[in-house]
Write a protein that holds these residues in place. Sequence first.
Motif, short mmCIF file in Angstrom:
data_model
loop_
_atom_site.label_atom_id
_atom_site.label_comp_id
_atom_site.label_asym_id
_atom_site.label_seq_id
_atom_site.Cartn_x
_atom_site.Cartn_y
_atom_site.Cartn_z
N PHE A 113 -5.17 5.60 -10.03
CA PHE A 113 -4.88 5.59 -8.60
C PHE A 113 -4.51 4.20 -8.09
O PHE A 113 -4.87 3.81 -6.99
CB PHE A 113 -6.08 6.16 -7.83
N ASN A 134 -1.20 8.66 -10.17
CA ASN A 134 0.03 8.63 -10.94
C ASN A 134 -0.34 8.53 -12.42
O ASN A 134 -1.47 8.26 -12.78
CB ASN A 134 0.90 7.43 -10.52
N TYR A 139 0.51 1.83 -1.63
CA TYR A 139 0.58 2.77 -0.53
C TYR A 139 -0.62 3.73 -0.55
O TYR A 139 -1.08 4.15 -1.63
CB TYR A 139 1.89 3.54 -0.59
N PRO A 140 -1.13 4.09 0.63
CA PRO A 140 -2.33 4.95 0.69
C PRO A 140 -2.19 6.26 -0.09
O PRO A 140 -3.14 6.70 -0.73
CB PRO A 140 -2.50 5.22 2.19
N GLU A 141 -1.01 6.86 -0.05
CA GLU A 141 -0.84 8.14 -0.75
C GLU A 141 -0.99 7.99 -2.27
O GLU A 141 -1.40 8.91 -2.96
CB GLU A 141 0.50 8.79 -0.40
N GLU A 142 -0.67 6.80 -2.80
CA GLU A 142 -0.83 6.57 -4.24
C GLU A 142 -2.30 6.58 -4.64
O GLU A 142 -2.65 6.96 -5.75
CB GLU A 142 -0.21 5.24 -4.64
N ARG A 143 -3.14 6.18 -3.71
CA ARG A 143 -4.58 6.14 -3.99
C ARG A 143 -5.22 7.51 -3.84
O ARG A 143 -6.35 7.71 -4.27
CB ARG A 143 -5.25 5.13 -3.09
N VAL A 144 -4.48 8.45 -3.25
CA VAL A 144 -4.97 9.82 -3.11
C VAL A 144 -4.39 10.70 -4.21
O VAL A 144 -5.12 11.41 -4.90
CB VAL A 144 -4.61 10.39 -1.71
N ILE A 145 -3.09 10.64 -4.37
CA ILE A 145 -2.38 11.50 -5.32
C ILE A 145 -2.54 11.00 -6.75
O ILE A 145 -2.66 11.77 -7.69
CB ILE A 145 -0.89 11.60 -4.95
N PRO A 185 6.89 6.01 -6.68
CA PRO A 185 7.43 6.60 -5.44
C PRO A 185 8.41 5.64 -4.76
O PRO A 185 8.02 4.80 -3.96
CB PRO A 185 6.17 6.81 -4.59
#
Length: 116
Positions: free
Chosen positions: A14, A26, A18-24, A100
């Motif tokens: 994670f 990779n 960007y915040p979404e990278e820490r949620v989704i 992303p």
Amino acid sequence: MLTIGLEHVHFRAFHGLYPEERVIGNDFIIDVYVTIPGTTHIDSIRETVNYQGIFTIVEQIMAVPQPLLEQVVYAITDAIKLKYPEVQKSNVSLRKMNPPMGASVRNSVVSLEKNY
């Protein structure tokens, strides 16, 4: 000189700015190489760098999210040198698969080579 390494080790992690990278999260692929003096014959694991130990270091560091891949590779090289003081050189490459970016990009990569 003797080189020991791990190639194309896959992790789901994670890291990202960007915040979404820490949620989704990779997919990441890492290559790690270390070099030690290799002038004598090695008869025991105590006389070399155990690649299982390298894997454990990488696994622990990959489990802690960081905003920058640069932070991750520096942490890995520092931890390897701490555990294995005989290491004279390290090279760590970390790839973030499908970053992303709004475009089709196979991976980004950050590599760090250190001479100690």
